[in-house]
Motif scaffolding. Structure first.
Motif, PDB file in Angstrom:
ATOM      1  N   PRO A  82       0.815  -1.229   0.000  1.00  0.00           N
ATOM      2  CA  PRO A  82       0.000   0.000   0.000  1.00  0.00           C
ATOM      3  C   PRO A  82       0.842   1.270   0.000  1.00  0.00           C
ATOM      4  O   PRO A  82       0.461   2.275  -0.615  1.00  0.00           O
ATOM      5  CB  PRO A  82      -0.832  -0.122   1.273  1.00  0.00           C
ATOM      6  N   LEU A  83       1.998   1.227   0.679  1.00  0.00           N
ATOM      7  CA  LEU A  83       2.875   2.398   0.681  1.00  0.00           C
ATOM      8  C   LEU A  83       3.421   2.679  -0.717  1.00  0.00           C
ATOM      9  O   LEU A  83       3.496   3.847  -1.147  1.00  0.00           O
ATOM     10  CB  LEU A  83       4.026   2.173   1.666  1.00  0.00           C
ATOM     11  N   ILE A  84       3.784   1.633  -1.431  1.00  0.00           N
ATOM     12  CA  ILE A  84       4.281   1.812  -2.803  1.00  0.00           C
ATOM     13  C   ILE A  84       3.188   2.403  -3.685  1.00  0.00           C
ATOM     14  O   ILE A  84       3.449   3.295  -4.505  1.00  0.00           O
ATOM     15  CB  ILE A  84       4.784   0.468  -3.360  1.00  0.00           C
ATOM     16  N   ARG A  85       1.978   1.954  -3.518  1.00  0.00           N
ATOM     17  CA  ARG A  85       0.878   2.487  -4.327  1.00  0.00           C
ATOM     18  C   ARG A  85       0.657   3.966  -4.021  1.00  0.00           C
ATOM     19  O   ARG A  85       0.401   4.772  -4.925  1.00  0.00           O
ATOM     20  CB  ARG A  85      -0.399   1.686  -4.059  1.00  0.00           C
ATOM     21  N   TRP A  86       0.748   4.346  -2.764  1.00  0.00           N
ATOM     22  CA  TRP A  86       0.550   5.754  -2.398  1.00  0.00           C
ATOM     23  C   TRP A  86       1.670   6.627  -2.954  1.00  0.00           C
ATOM     24  O   TRP A  86       1.424   7.722  -3.465  1.00  0.00           O
ATOM     25  CB  TRP A  86       0.492   5.878  -0.881  1.00  0.00           C
TER      26      TRP A  86
ATOM     27  N   GLU B  16       6.840   2.477   8.980  1.00  0.00           N
ATOM     28  CA  GLU B  16       5.881   3.302   9.716  1.00  0.00           C
ATOM     29  C   GLU B  16       6.359   4.742   9.834  1.00  0.00           C
ATOM     30  O   GLU B  16       5.551   5.677   9.875  1.00  0.00           O
ATOM     31  CB  GLU B  16       5.656   2.706  11.107  1.00  0.00           C
ATOM     32  N   SER B  17       7.683   4.932   9.877  1.00  0.00           N
ATOM     33  CA  SER B  17       8.206   6.298   9.955  1.00  0.00           C
ATOM     34  C   SER B  17       7.917   7.076   8.679  1.00  0.00           C
ATOM     35  O   SER B  17       7.719   8.296   8.716  1.00  0.00           O
ATOM     36  CB  SER B  17       9.717   6.263  10.222  1.00  0.00           C
TER      37      SER B  17
ATOM     38  N   ARG C 206       4.302   8.189   9.016  1.00  0.00           N
ATOM     39  CA  ARG C 206       4.191   9.246  10.035  1.00  0.00           C
ATOM     40  C   ARG C 206       4.716  10.570   9.509  1.00  0.00           C
ATOM     41  O   ARG C 206       4.079  11.628   9.668  1.00  0.00           O
ATOM     42  CB  ARG C 206       4.973   8.826  11.286  1.00  0.00           C
ATOM     43  N   LEU C 207       5.878  10.542   8.850  1.00  0.00           N
ATOM     44  CA  LEU C 207       6.448  11.778   8.323  1.00  0.00           C
ATOM     45  C   LEU C 207       5.597  12.344   7.187  1.00  0.00           C
ATOM     46  O   LEU C 207       5.459  13.569   7.053  1.00  0.00           O
ATOM     47  CB  LEU C 207       7.873  11.518   7.839  1.00  0.00           C
ATOM     48  N   ALA C 208       5.017  11.483   6.367  1.00  0.00           N
ATOM     49  CA  ALA C 208       4.159  11.956   5.285  1.00  0.00           C
ATOM     50  C   ALA C 208       2.926  12.668   5.829  1.00  0.00           C
ATOM     51  O   ALA C 208       2.519  13.726   5.320  1.00  0.00           O
ATOM     52  CB  ALA C 208       3.755  10.783   4.396  1.00  0.00           C
ATOM     53  N   ASN C 209       2.337  12.145   6.886  1.00  0.00           N
ATOM     54  CA  ASN C 209       1.180  12.812   7.495  1.00  0.00           C
ATOM     55  C   ASN C 209       1.573  14.152   8.104  1.00  0.00           C
ATOM     56  O   ASN C 209       0.802  15.124   8.047  1.00  0.00           O
ATOM     57  CB  ASN C 209       0.563  11.906   8.561  1.00  0.00           C
ATOM     58  N   TRP C 210       2.761  14.232   8.664  1.00  0.00           N
ATOM     59  CA  TRP C 210       3.212  15.510   9.230  1.00  0.00           C
ATOM     60  C   TRP C 210       3.444  16.538   8.129  1.00  0.00           C
ATOM     61  O   TRP C 210       3.102  17.721   8.286  1.00  0.00           O
ATOM     62  CB  TRP C 210       4.492  15.296  10.034  1.00  0.00           C
TER      63      TRP C 210
ATOM     64  N   GLU D  52      14.253   9.464  11.951  1.00  0.00           N
ATOM     65  CA  GLU D  52      14.466   9.280  13.382  1.00  0.00           C
ATOM     66  C   GLU D  52      13.964  10.459  14.202  1.00  0.00           C
ATOM     67  O   GLU D  52      14.000  10.411  15.426  1.00  0.00           O
ATOM     68  CB  GLU D  52      15.956   9.059  13.658  1.00  0.00           C
ATOM     69  N   ARG D  53      13.515  11.543  13.524  1.00  0.00           N
ATOM     70  CA  ARG D  53      13.008  12.721  14.225  1.00  0.00           C
ATOM     71  C   ARG D  53      11.556  12.514  14.618  1.00  0.00           C
ATOM     72  O   ARG D  53      10.772  11.923  13.875  1.00  0.00           O
ATOM     73  CB  ARG D  53      13.124  13.966  13.335  1.00  0.00           C
ATOM     74  N   THR D  54      11.193  13.028  15.771  1.00  0.00           N
ATOM     75  CA  THR D  54       9.812  12.956  16.225  1.00  0.00           C
ATOM     76  C   THR D  54       9.040  14.172  15.736  1.00  0.00           C
ATOM     77  O   THR D  54       9.620  15.198  15.366  1.00  0.00           O
ATOM     78  CB  THR D  54       9.756  12.881  17.751  1.00  0.00           C
ATOM     79  N   ASN D  55       7.729  14.055  15.734  1.00  0.00           N
ATOM     80  CA  ASN D  55       6.895  15.179  15.306  1.00  0.00           C
ATOM     81  C   ASN D  55       7.048  16.379  16.233  1.00  0.00           C
ATOM     82  O   ASN D  55       6.939  17.535  15.802  1.00  0.00           O
ATOM     83  CB  ASN D  55       5.431  14.749  15.247  1.00  0.00           C
TER      84      ASN D  55
END
Length: 654
Positions: free
Chosen positions: A236-240, A263-264, A267-271, A295-298
């Motif tokens: 699904p990530l590749i498709r997106w 998952e990172s 997460r980064l894409a949503n941010w 490795e950075r947090t939001n």
């Protein structure tokens, strides 16, 4: 009747049928049947004991042949079949080893053809009887020779690496099958898997590590690999990513630098979406930001961009800034604070800093602090203060992206060659800083427009934007228009360009052609217009709305002819309300008639002096005329005296 003799080898026929019936491989059954018939025919043909047939054991039916020969040994003691422990697998060549290894690790069953020596799939029931044990591929060929053992160690290492490579191919096939189930094309899947070498190894290692878990202890490698691919949600990530216009090399690189932590990426894409980064730039921003960004947090990222927002970078600009300079994601809060302070220390306010970052986002995060300090110090050598450099960078931040050695120093040498001083360079830098950003060899140097070498420097200082114009798209069309449509001769074109280089920046259709048609409509001939332009090139730059009231006042109020205008075309350069009308009123009040050149081409003090001088001359003339008349009335008899007086009076008036 003759009865048929009892079959001497009836005991042989029954075991043969019992041995050959359970065999699943038809090739093996037919081969055993032929060998049995050969043995029986040899016994029938001889009167004595049957001879021992020549036996060439084959690897795929060695056990069945051993059982048959052991059964025959009960009736024929002379026949000594090989013992099971003597039936060892023959020595294999390296090519055969590789082939056996591939067959043992292959994922899919390949078609089996008649005459094949080995069972083609490890899942077959007879694989144990067909394939030699895998450990026999790694045993020493010659136990007594040390050199042979060393060579075998090298061969073993090569075989291990070959086994890993085969396992990698199996993992790639499993991954491609997952892509095909997700409706990806075969070509796209093949190209993408070719760019996912690191992730394929990650899946292979994770699948091997699942063997330690109790629920996967008895599962195959293929099952474990499928589980890893499915749990990672990579498809699904590749498709997106593909939907957001990322190419397969970019997708492969992005997945590999995540090191399996997919998952990172989500997460980064949503941010980034929350920061108004458009979809087609999200993948590129993550790709160019580097490995550390995952490795950075939001919370850390929010702290950085809240600080930028407090210093003038608007929230709605963040998406554009991050799209053009994703390197900002890799900096810590302290590094961002240092970079912002570098510009604020040059006198920039929040508005200047915010617009500068929006106009050229790379100015904040692409260059090192050492490079920025070197460029600022070089700009100060032109005589600019720290605050002036700050204003200059706020107006044209692209200067920070220019190289000192490759762009600025060659340009400065070019200016010195044409006699431009440091003050002239400073004027060029402040008026048109873009000059220091264009290429010298392709844009500035090739401009041969007929201007003398000693006039080029003054022309460039007078109109710096000329250096940024294209020779073929901007300069030459204007020159050709002046020579063909405006009446400028080839001899005077260099003078016109040197005196009014601003003409090269005017539009032919919207400015020059309209003005030329207006002047010709006044009755000015083309040759006369060319002379007027040579005398005053700026004549073509004025708007028609400015020219029309001045010409109307000249002809209707001042009652001057067109020849007066042709003689002094600079008349249109003076203000109608602040100079032409006030001075004309002074001339009318003093009953003075003066040419336009002397009326307008001087300062107010000089104009008043001229008016005062004319008044004095007039008064002297009038007073001398009155005196002459009085003298003529007193002397009536003497004719010579009046004649002499009139001559003197005329002389004084002259």
């Amino acid at each position: 009747m003759l009865s048929s003799p009892p079959c001497q080898y009836s005991t042989l026929c029954t075991p043969r049928a019992s041995l050959l019936r359970p065999r699943r491989n038809p090739n093996s059954a037919s081969l055993n049947r032929r060998k049995t018939l050969q043995v029986q025919s040899s016994i029938d043909s001889s009167s004595g004991d049957p001879p021992i047939p020549e036996f060439n054991p084959r690897s795929h039916n060695s056990k069945s042949t051993a059982l048959l020969l052991r059964h025959l040994s009960h009736h024929h003691s002379q026949f000594a079949g090989p013992k099971p422990e003597d039936l060892k697998h023959p020595q294999l060549s390296p090519e055969e080893r590789v082939r056996l290894l591939e067959l043992s690790l292959v994922r899919n069953r390949t078609p089996q053809f008649p005459g094949s020596l080995y069972v083609q799939s490890p899942g077959d029931a007879d694989v144990a009887t067909s394939l030699p044990p895998l450990r026999t591929l790694f045993r020493d060929v010659d136990d007594g020779d040390g050199d042979g053992a060393a060579e075998d160690d090298d061969d073993d290492w090569k075989m291990i690496m070959r086994a890993i490579e085969i396992r990698r191919k199996v993992t790639a096939e499993i991954f491609m099958e997952a892509l095909r189930r997700a409706k990806f094309g075969i070509t796209y899947s093949t190209n993408l898997v070719g760019k996912l070498g690191g992730f394929i190894d990650y899946v292979m290692v994770e699948a091997a590590s699942l063997k330690r878990l109790p629920e996967f202890s008895n599962s195959t490698f293929n099952t474990r690999a499928k589980t890893v691919v499915q749990d990672s949600n990579v498809v699904p990530l590749i498709r997106w990513l593909k939907h957001n216009s990322l190419s397969y090399p970019q997708i492969g690189k992005l997945i590999c630098i995540s090191k399996g932590n997919l998952e990172s990426i989500t997460r980064l894409a949503n941010w980034l979406k929350s920061m108004h980064v458009k979809g087609r730039f999200i993948g590129l921003a993550m790709l160019k930001a580097g490995e550390g960004v995952f490795e950075r947090t939001n919370k850390e990222l929010d702290e950085i961009f809240e600080y930028l927002e407090r210093n003038g970078v608007r929230r709605e600009w963040m998406g554009y800034v991050l799209s053009r300079c994703p390197h900002l994601l890799s900096y810590s809060f302290e590094e961002i604070k240092t970079r912002v302070g570098f510009f604020l220390d040059m006198g920039m306010n929040d508005n200047d800093f915010g617009t500068m970052v929006f106009d050229y986002p790379r100015v904040l995060g692409y260059f090192t602090l050492t490079e920025m300090n070197e460029k600022v110090n070089y700009l100060k050598e032109f005589g600019l203060t720290n605050e002036e450099v700050g204003k200059l960078l706020a107006f044209k931040p692209e200067l920070m992206g220019c190289s000192i050695e490759e762009r600025w120093k060659p340009l400065v040498k070019y200016f010195y060659y044409h006699g431009i001083s440091r003050d002239g360079m400073r004027r060029i830098l402040t008026i048109k800083p873009m000059v220091f950003c264009v290429d010298l060899e392709t844009t500035i140097v090739p401009k041969d427009i007929g201007v003398r070498d000693d006039a080029i420097g003054n022309m460039l200082v007078k109109f710096p934007p000329l250096l940024t114009y294209s020779l073929y798209k901007k300069i030459r069309p204007v020159v050709i228009f002046l020579m063909t449509k405006a009446g400028v001769t080839e001899r005077d074109i260099g003078k016109v360009i040197a005196s009014g280089p601003e003409l090269l920046g005017c539009s032919i259709a919207h400015k020059l052609e309209i003005n030329v048609k207006y002047y010709l409509s006044l009755g000015i001939r083309l040759r006369q217009l060319g002379e007027m332009i040579t005398d005053f090139p700026m004549l073509l730059r004025y708007s028609i709305d400015v020219l029309r009231p001045k010409y109307r006042y000249l002809r209707r109020t001042m009652v001057l002819s067109l020849e007066d205008l042709i003689e002094f075309p600079r008349f249109f350069s003076y203000s109608l309300d602040s100079r032409i009308i006030p001075r004309h009123k002074i001339l009318v009040e003093n009953r003075i008639n003066m040419k336009l050149r002397y009326m307008l081409g001087c300062t107010d003090e000089e104009f008043e002096k001229r008016i005062e001088a004319i008044r004095e001359r007039r008064q002297r003339f009038e007073s001398s005329v009155v005196n002459d008349k009085s003298c003529n009335l007193e002397i009536d008899d003497d004719d010579s005296t009046p004649n002499r007086t009139m001559v003197d009076t005329q002389t004084e008036a002259e």
